[in-house]
Design a protein around this motif. Structure first.
Motif, PDB file in Angstrom:
ATOM      1  N   CYS A   1       0.795  -1.241   0.147  1.00  5.52           N
ATOM      2  CA  CYS A   1       0.019   0.225  -0.060  1.00  5.52           C
ATOM      3  C   CYS A   1       0.907   1.345   0.110  1.00  5.52           C
ATOM      4  O   CYS A   1       0.549   2.405  -0.699  1.00  5.52           O
ATOM      5  CB  CYS A   1      -0.919  -0.126   1.074  1.00  5.52           C
ATOM      6  N   SER A   2       2.065   1.255   0.528  1.00  2.00           N
ATOM      7  CA  SER A   2       2.922   2.138   0.797  1.00  2.00           C
ATOM      8  C   SER A   2       3.298   2.517  -0.562  1.00  2.00           C
ATOM      9  O   SER A   2       3.372   3.752  -1.090  1.00  2.00           O
ATOM     10  CB  SER A   2       3.987   1.976   1.496  1.00  2.00           C
TER      11      SER A   2
ATOM     12  N   TRP B   1      -1.400   5.283  11.259  1.00  2.00           N
ATOM     13  CA  TRP B   1      -0.126   4.481  11.250  1.00  2.00           C
ATOM     14  C   TRP B   1       0.853   5.152  10.076  1.00  2.00           C
ATOM     15  O   TRP B   1       0.212   6.095   9.228  1.00  2.00           O
ATOM     16  CB  TRP B   1      -0.649   3.244  10.360  1.00  2.00           C
TER      17      TRP B   1
ATOM     18  N   VAL C   1      -8.015   8.520   5.478  1.00  2.00           N
ATOM     19  CA  VAL C   1      -7.901   7.148   5.892  1.00  2.00           C
ATOM     20  C   VAL C   1      -8.889   6.864   6.656  1.00  2.00           C
ATOM     21  O   VAL C   1      -9.462   7.125   7.827  1.00  2.00           O
ATOM     22  CB  VAL C   1      -6.449   7.161   6.856  1.00  2.00           C
TER      23      VAL C   1
ATOM     24  N   ASP D   1      -6.946   6.107   1.587  1.00  3.13           N
ATOM     25  CA  ASP D   1      -5.941   5.026   2.075  1.00  3.13           C
ATOM     26  C   ASP D   1      -7.006   4.066   2.796  1.00  3.13           C
ATOM     27  O   ASP D   1      -7.403   4.101   3.638  1.00  3.13           O
ATOM     28  CB  ASP D   1      -5.046   5.480   2.994  1.00  3.13           C
TER      29      ASP D   1
ATOM     30  N   ALA E   1      -6.564   0.826   3.409  1.00  4.52           N
ATOM     31  CA  ALA E   1      -5.768  -0.375   3.512  1.00  4.52           C
ATOM     32  C   ALA E   1      -6.669  -1.111   4.669  1.00  4.52           C
ATOM     33  O   ALA E   1      -6.367  -2.334   4.849  1.00  4.52           O
ATOM     34  CB  ALA E   1      -4.462  -0.138   4.035  1.00  4.52           C
ATOM     35  N   GLU E   2      -7.297  -0.367   5.577  1.00  3.55           N
ATOM     36  CA  GLU E   2      -7.959  -1.084   6.614  1.00  3.55           C
ATOM     37  C   GLU E   2      -9.513  -1.326   6.555  1.00  3.55           C
ATOM     38  O   GLU E   2     -10.205  -1.685   7.183  1.00  3.55           O
ATOM     39  CB  GLU E   2      -7.752  -0.176   7.917  1.00  3.55           C
TER      40      GLU E   2
ATOM     41  N   HIS F   1      -0.864  -6.875   3.261  1.00  4.93           N
ATOM     42  CA  HIS F   1      -0.156  -7.252   4.189  1.00  4.93           C
ATOM     43  C   HIS F   1      -0.765  -8.369   5.169  1.00  4.93           C
ATOM     44  O   HIS F   1      -1.910  -8.668   5.203  1.00  4.93           O
ATOM     45  CB  HIS F   1       0.220  -6.004   5.266  1.00  4.93           C
TER      46      HIS F   1
ATOM     47  N   LYS G   1      -3.780  -7.973   7.211  1.00  9.76           N
ATOM     48  CA  LYS G   1      -4.937  -7.466   6.753  1.00  9.76           C
ATOM     49  C   LYS G   1      -5.941  -8.196   6.488  1.00  9.76           C
ATOM     50  O   LYS G   1      -5.734  -9.671   6.224  1.00  9.76           O
ATOM     51  CB  LYS G   1      -4.671  -6.264   5.255  1.00  9.76           C
TER      52      LYS G   1
ATOM     53  N   GLU H   1       2.838 -10.037   1.373  1.00 10.65           N
ATOM     54  CA  GLU H   1       2.958  -8.588   1.131  1.00 10.65           C
ATOM     55  C   GLU H   1       2.304  -8.012   0.130  1.00 10.65           C
ATOM     56  O   GLU H   1       2.152  -9.080  -0.865  1.00 10.65           O
ATOM     57  CB  GLU H   1       4.365  -8.037   1.311  1.00 10.65           C
ATOM     58  N   GLY H   2       1.689  -6.789  -0.252  1.00  5.16           N
ATOM     59  CA  GLY H   2       1.134  -6.522  -1.320  1.00  5.16           C
ATOM     60  C   GLY H   2       0.221  -5.354  -1.355  1.00  5.16           C
ATOM     61  O   GLY H   2      -0.217  -5.009  -0.240  1.00  5.16           O
TER      62      GLY H   2
END
Ligand SMILES: *Cc1c(COP(=O)(O)O)cnc(C)c1O
Length: 372
Positions: free
Chosen positions: A58-59, A84, A129, A155, A157-158, A181, A184, A190-191
């Motif tokens: 994600c970064s 984060w 986020v 974002d 990601a979560e 990750h 998640k 990872e990805g």
């Protein structure tokens, strides 16, 4: 001997093993992109967006997206104080400055009014986020973005599984990013994923993601611009294909675990992740925030957890309290919440007995009899 209750743990079935094995055995040469293409297609369908690019994290997706928006030295990007580090770090990679604003007390996400007040002529983006699966106030943020001509990016990601007014988290901003990750809801080890509905932005990020080599460029080893290397491998994508086929099951389990906690903790003076009207929370991470004025010692709770073989985690520190930034203790909501809060374990196969074991320790830490 009681089983150890892990904080998170991926759900890997025969399907993931089968796809990954196939990719390892056959996914080379002409077939080296098959699972990547398939994962991107499935992800697009799940989210309801036009374009998706699988990434190594994600970064990386955030870094490329911000670069494609033209964020550079001296620019400012607004995001919430409670986050984060991964949401802020890519801003600094581009020489820009993360500008932190306080959060809303109920969603723990960015306060839109404070975001608008923080806009300056140097502001290039607002990052929404969706913390712990909780949704940002997207209508307000998008209206502010429109009014000032500043892109709002998500974002998410979560927030796989989180839905705002019938739109999935990550599908509403100029672009969205996801993490796969190992912690998640959907994982490839990872990805990550970059998603957008903007064809030009898509082409730009696609080029950036391939060492700056534009699609259709026939000259070999010819980058058209300086790019990045944040690609996902076909083997990771194979695991992703299996996970996205199971996405409803993965989200359902997260939601069930959350509901188990909410029921188990309902007599305590604390709040958990909200689910506002017209939204669905993917409940990536069940979190408790103990009411103000109620005696609570987070570290004591974490110590009790450890003794009982339970993994817990602290709530995100205010970013400005970290050593690389200047403290902004005037962000009272962020600075007032993290010591009253704790993240609870929530892995896919967690049983109701384990959820109750965790609840029991929380009751104990708050020195209350268990009333159910
Ligand atoms: C996990 C996470 C990231 C980082 O994802 P990586 O894939 O590890 O780069 C970024 N933002 C948020 C909100 C996250 O939860």
């Amino acid at each position: 001997m009681k089983n150890r209750i892990l904080y998170t743990k991926p759900s890997i079935t025969e399907k993931e093993v089968e796809y990954a094995t196939d990719a390892a055995r056959n996914g080379w040469g002409e077939r080296c992109h098959e699972y990547i293409n398939r994962f991107e297609e499935s992800f697009k369908q799940h989210l309801g967006v036009h374009y998706a690019i699988a990434t190594s994290s994600c970064s990386g997706a955030l870094h490329m997206g911000l670069a494609a928006l033209g964020v550079g030295p001296g620019d400012e990007v607004i995001l919430a104080e409670t986050n984060w580090i991964a949401s802020a770090a890519p801003i600094t990679y581009l020489g820009a400055k993360p500008v932190f604003v306080d959060i809303l007390p109920d969603t723990w996400c960015i306060n839109p009014e404070l975001a608008e007040a923080a806009i300056t002529p140097r502001t290039r983006a607002i990052v929404a986020v969706h913390l712990y699966g909780n949704l940002c106030e997207m209508d307000q943020l998008l209206a502010i973005g429109d009014k000032h001509g500043i892109p709002v990016i998500e974002d998410a990601a979560e927030a796989i599984g989180s839905i705002y007014h019938d739109k999935r988290a990550g599908s509403m901003g100029r672009f969205g990013t996801f993490s796969f990750h190992g912690t998640k809801t959907l994982t490839t080890g990872e990805g990550g994923m970059f998603v957008t509905n903007d064809p030009d932005l898509y082409e730009h990020v696609l080029t950036l993601s391939n060492h700056g080599r534009a699609r259709g460029q026939t000259k070999q080893f010819w980058p058209d611009m300086l790019g990045f290397k944040y690609k996902m491998s076909n083997i990771q994508a194979a695991i992703g294909c299996a996970q996205i086929e199971r996405i409803d099951e993965l989200i359902h389990a997260k939601r069930n675990i959350f509901l188990g906690y909410r029921e188990g903790l309902k007599d305590l003076p604390l709040r958990m992740n909200p689910e506002k009207i017209d939204t669905v929370n993917g409940y990536w991470m069940p979190t408790i925030v103990v009411d103000e004025g109620v005696p609570f010692d987070r570290d004591h709770l974490l110590a009790l957890f450890r003794k009982e073989g339970i993994d817990g985690r602290v709530f995100f520190w205010p970013l400005s309290s970290l050593p690389m930034f200047d403290a902004q203790i005037e962000h009272q909501v962020s600075y007032g919440i993290y010591l009253r809060a704790c993240n609870l374990p929530s892995y896919h196969d967690m049983s109701i007995a384990d959820i109750n074991r965790v609840c029991k320790v929380i009751y104990e830490s708050m020195q209350r009899g268990r009333e159910y």
